[in-house]
Structures are given as C-alpha cells and as structure tokens.
Design a protein around this motif. Structure first.
Motif, PDB file in Angstrom:
ATOM      1  N   SER A  13     -11.311   7.970  -4.280  1.00 13.70           N
ATOM      2  CA  SER A  13     -10.685   6.873  -5.033  1.00 13.70           C
ATOM      3  C   SER A  13     -10.074   5.822  -4.110  1.00 13.70           C
ATOM      4  CB  SER A  13      -9.602   7.423  -5.959  1.00 13.70           C
ATOM      5  OG  SER A  13      -8.461   7.859  -5.210  1.00 13.70           O
ATOM      6  N   VAL A  55      -6.193   1.644  -7.429  1.00 14.12           N
ATOM      7  CA  VAL A  55      -6.942   2.147  -6.269  1.00 14.12           C
ATOM      8  C   VAL A  55      -8.295   1.447  -6.275  1.00 14.12           C
ATOM      9  CG1 VAL A  55      -5.790   4.393  -6.173  1.00 14.12           C
ATOM     10  CG2 VAL A  55      -7.794   4.095  -7.649  1.00 14.12           C
ATOM     11  N   THR A  63      -4.460  10.346  -6.411  1.00 14.69           N
ATOM     12  CA  THR A  63      -5.475   9.696  -5.574  1.00 14.69           C
ATOM     13  C   THR A  63      -6.285  10.756  -4.830  1.00 14.69           C
ATOM     14  OG1 THR A  63      -3.912   9.503  -3.744  1.00 14.69           O
ATOM     15  CG2 THR A  63      -4.089   7.624  -5.248  1.00 14.69           C
ATOM     16  N   LEU A 119     -10.334   8.879  -9.399  1.00 13.67           N
ATOM     17  CA  LEU A 119      -9.026   9.533  -9.393  1.00 13.67           C
ATOM     18  C   LEU A 119      -9.157  10.946  -9.922  1.00 13.67           C
ATOM     19  CD1 LEU A 119      -6.809   6.608 -10.771  1.00 13.67           C
ATOM     20  CD2 LEU A 119      -6.602   7.637  -8.490  1.00 13.67           C
ATOM     21  N   GLY A 139      -6.668   4.718  -1.405  1.00 14.51           N
ATOM     22  CA  GLY A 139      -5.214   4.758  -1.484  1.00 14.51           C
ATOM     23  C   GLY A 139      -4.639   3.735  -2.442  1.00 14.51           C
ATOM     24  N   TYR A 140      -3.310   3.811  -2.594  1.00 15.22           N
ATOM     25  CA  TYR A 140      -2.599   2.934  -3.521  1.00 15.22           C
ATOM     26  C   TYR A 140      -2.689   1.469  -3.106  1.00 15.22           C
ATOM     27  CZ  TYR A 140      -0.239   7.179  -5.218  1.00 15.22           C
ATOM     28  OH  TYR A 140       0.035   8.407  -5.741  1.00 15.22           O
ATOM     29  N   GLN A 141      -2.794   0.600  -4.096  1.00  9.88           N
ATOM     30  CA  GLN A 141      -2.583  -0.833  -3.948  1.00  9.88           C
ATOM     31  C   GLN A 141      -1.522  -1.211  -4.977  1.00  9.88           C
ATOM     32  OE1 GLN A 141      -4.234  -2.927  -1.571  1.00  9.88           O
ATOM     33  NE2 GLN A 141      -4.725  -0.873  -0.823  1.00  9.88           N
ATOM     34  N   ASN A 145       0.813  -1.220   0.000  1.00 13.22           N
ATOM     35  CA  ASN A 145       0.000   0.000   0.000  1.00 13.22           C
ATOM     36  C   ASN A 145       0.846   1.269   0.000  1.00 13.22           C
ATOM     37  OD1 ASN A 145       1.026  -0.320   2.543  1.00 13.22           O
ATOM     38  ND2 ASN A 145      -0.871   0.202   3.611  1.00 13.22           N
TER      39      ASN A 145
END
Length: 480
Positions: free
Chosen positions: A416, A396, A412, A402, A418-420, A140
C-alpha cells in the motif's frame, strides 16, 4: 492424466469457490456497516508441466481483494458528530493502546468516561490541537496527533484583543464645534453645552491651549467642578443660567469652543478573566470631512482606558477613509486592543454602524461543530465558537492494498505504501461533511449473483471430485 490430479483439481476448485462464498457472505453481512468496503475473490490458474500424451491437471488459486478506494453512498443523519469523507482520504483513529489506524467509518460519539470522540468500533478520532502548543503536521507521519477531546475546553474565558467598528457616518451631519462668545476682556461664554461622555471643551488662555473631555461628569455642575479642580490656577469656570463661562485668573484674554457628541455607540469587550466591559464610543463631526472618535470605559469610568483613545477620521471627496483607521488602547485588567475602523465611510446616507469583538465571558461547551476543512469548533453557551482541533486526512499510494483489521479499520502494508497526511479540501484530499455517514459500497444484487455463480461452480467441482473418487475405487478394485 493422474486420478490424483483430478481429485486435486476438484478439491482446489471447491476451496476457491468456498473462499468466494466467504467474501460474499461477509459483504452481505456488512452491507449496512458504515464505511465498509466490498471484498471480492479473484482466481488465478496454476498450470503444471504436461507432456503431449499425458495431461497433468493443475489447480486454481484464489486471492481476496478489497475495493477500499471506491466511494460509498453518503446518507445524512441527525447527529452533528457523524462525519463522512467525500473524496480521497481516511480518518486517523487509534485503538485503546494508541496504535494508529485508518478508517472511513465516521460514526463518532462522545465517550462519557474519557471525553474522546469514538466510533462504533471503539476507535478514537485523532486530530491536531489548535491554539497554544499547536504542532505543524508532517506530510508523511502521524506524529503530533492526539485524541479529539472537548473536555479540556469547558468553562474558559478569553480576553478581547481585536474588534471592528464600521459603517456610514452621515455626510450631512452638522459640524459639532460651537465657538464660544468672547466676553472681553478676560472670559468666554459657551452657550448651554450638551454634557455627555466624549464632549470636549477647548480653551486658550495665556497663549496655552487646553482640552477638557467629559468622562464621568453627568451635568454642567460636575463639569464646572472638574475644570476648576484641574485648571484652577489659570481659569475659573462658572455656571451662568445653564451656560458655561470660563474666566482667566490673570485677567488675560480667553478663547474657547465646545464640541458636542454627534453620534454615540458602544461595544462590549472582555478582560482576561471574562468580565464584560462596555466601551463607549463618541463621534463628533469637527469639519466637513473630519470626524473625531473617542473611546471610554463605560462600565467603570474610574478605570479609564489607556493608550490611544482619540483619533481623527479623515474622509476624501468620495467619502472613503484616508489612512488605516486603527485605534489601539488597553483594556483595564485585559489585553491590548485594536479597534479597526477601516470600513468607515462618509456618504449621503443615514448613520448606520456595526461592531464586533473577539473574546468571551466564562462559558461551558454546549456543542461541537465540524467544518468542511476539518476544523473542530467548541461551541459555548453564549454562542462563541473557538477552534479546538483540526482533523487530518491520511491516505496511501495504493489504498486497495491496505490490510483490513477488525473494527472496519486498515493498516498500511509494503504494497500500500506509507502515510501521506494532509487536511480536508487540500489538493489530493476530499472534504468532510458533518451530520452524514458514508455507507457500505456493497450492492446486494451483485452479491446474490456472485453467490449463485459460486454455488454452481462449487457443485460442478464437487462432481469432478466425486467422479475422480469413483474412478479411483474402480482402479483399486481391479487388484481384487
């Protein structure tokens, strides 16, 4: 109903349709933009409280959405550094200040100033470096990513550490061990020995067995001299009309044998600075199901290999190798080297072997290759490929939420998520195609239709505004 409400409704409608025309214009302009995602305008009614006898005109609100999650068409190009994602995920890129963004625009080229791979908008492709100093990515977080830069991989050499030698040894090969002819009471005669690297002379004198292996010797004369230098206290070697005679110095009985080389091959490896070293491989069949293998430094016999340089290969009744078949020795000026022979067989066929080793001589990077799993390979002039980076894909939970930014990149947002982070071809992520680009998902026909609809609605709302304005003038003139 208030005339001001009519005017407000007309203006609201024109503003909403103006927004729609704006997104249509943006879509048409970017219909050929790599990785562009279509924008659309959605409308929502805004109703004001009204009574039975008096309608209070509301208005309409508009919201722009992007179809970021929709796959665009993939077209193949002639550039190997063009990359397209098929499936889920985004490339991780960074602006000149190092801030990370997501994009589907994979038209990357090498920047002559920095050596980084950048796309048409000037964003730098990010990846995880492989080899020494490699980091384990977080699921993440984008911590640890760095610019994909091949300049640091120019002109390097790698010492060999592992190789393979496999194939078939012929079952019908004659046994290479020739017993000597006893010459009582104190000598043995070995008939016309075939002198070659790897040949072995074994003798027993005074109850002690010795083995002499031919290494640098090229003929029988040199072999005789070497035996006398090494074993002169116990035995004397002589050349008698091309035959080798071994005689005890103490007059005791001597027995001996000569093992010739049945098959020979070689393998090239490299030391730490990239010097090529030829490894000579001698194979001798010593009984029906056993072969002896020995390795030598064929480039410089004065610098012998150290470690385990000889072993027996034992085969079962089916011609399969018993045991691991790994020979471990040290390369002069290089690394410890493991030669894997587990793929050897002894079948009723011809002698047919292949070999390979890692390592490379000093060579410059001539090209870059991208694998479907995201691995970036530096391709050297000698054909060697070295894994340099691995490109991650990030996504995301809600890609359509986004936030678009200039340069066809996305940030982000709270909506949207958080990052994956993962790698291509992992579960939940797509794959990368090299020499291809993902096109815009805009359909020109759909946009022209939307343009006509927006124009018609805009014209109708303008008529509402115009009519309301005229009624307001009539109302104002009543006062005069």
């Amino acid at each position: 109903m208030s005339l001001y409400g009519v005017l407000r409704s007309g203006v609201s409608g024109m503003n909403a349709q103006s927004n729609k025309l704006g997104t249509v214009a943006e879509n048409i302009q970017n219909s050929s933009t790599t990785g562009y995602k279509r924008a659309s305008t959605e409308f929502s009614s805004l109703i004001l409280p009204s009574s039975e006898g008096n309608y209070n005109s509301g208005s309409v609100t508009s919201r722009v959405r992007y179809t970021i999650a929709d796959q665009g068409p993939i077209a193949y190009t002639t550039s190997g550094s063009d990359l397209a994602i098929s499936g889920n995920g985004f490339f991780v890129v960074a602006d000149p200040s190092g801030s990370p963004y997501l994009t589907r625009a994979g038209n990357f080229v090498k920047d002559g100033r920095t050596g980084n791979l950048i796309n048409a908008a000037g964003f730098t492709l990010m990846g995880y470096k492989l080899g020494a100093g490699a980091v384990d990515p977080s699921l993440n977080s984008l911590d640890g990513v760095e610019p994909v830069n091949m300049a640091s991989f120019g002109m390097q050499a790698t010492g060999s550490t592992a190789g393979t030698f496999k194939g078939n040894l012929p079952f019908g090969q004659a046994v290479a061990v020739a017993p000597g002819v006893p010459t009582p009471p104190d000598s043995v005669l070995l008939e016309a020995p075939a002198i070659s690297t790897g040949a072995q002379i074994e003798f027993t004198v005074g109850g002690v067995t010795e083995r002499f292996t031919v290494t640098t010797q090229k003929n029988l004369t040199e072999v005789v001299a070497a035996i006398n230098t090494t074993y002169g206290a116990d035995i004397t070697a002589t050349d008698v009309s091309g035959d080798l005679v071994l005689t005890s110095t103490a007059g005791t009985a001597v027995a001996g044998s000569f093992t010739s080389v049945s098959k020979a091959s070689s393998l090239q490896v490299y030391d730490k600075v990239g010097n090529p070293i030829k490894i000579d491989i001698a194979l001798s069949k010593i009984d029906a199901d056993t072969w002896s293998i020995s390795v030598f430094n064929g480039s410089d016999p004065t610098k012998p290999l150290t470690g385990s340089t000889t072993m027996n290969l034992n085969f079962d009744a089916n011609g399969k190798l018993d045991g691991s078949g790994v020979l471990s020795f040290n390369i002069p000026g290089g690394e410890a080297f493991n030669l894997d022979m587990s793929g050897m067989t002894q079948l009723a066929g011809e002698y047919n072997v292949t070999g390979s080793s890692n390592g490379n001589a000093p060579s410059a990077v001539k090209d870059v290759e991208f694998a479907a799993d995201g691995t970036v390979y530096a391709v050297y002039e000698d054909g060697t490929r070295v894994g340099a980076y691995r490109i991650p894909l990030a996504t995301v939970p809600s890609p359509d939420n986004l936030s678009p930014r200039a340069g066809n990149v996305y940030e982000t947002t709270a909506a949207s998520g958080g990052y994956q982070v993962g790698f291509p071809e992992m579960s939940g992520f797509g794959s990368i195609a090299s020499g291809a680009l993902e096109g815009s998902n805009v359909d020109i026909g759909t946009e022209l239709t939307a343009m006509i609809e927006a124009q018609t609605s805009y014209t109708a709302n303008s008529k509402v505004f115009q009519t309301g304005s005229e009624l307001l003038d009539v109302l104002m003139n009543l006062k005069r």
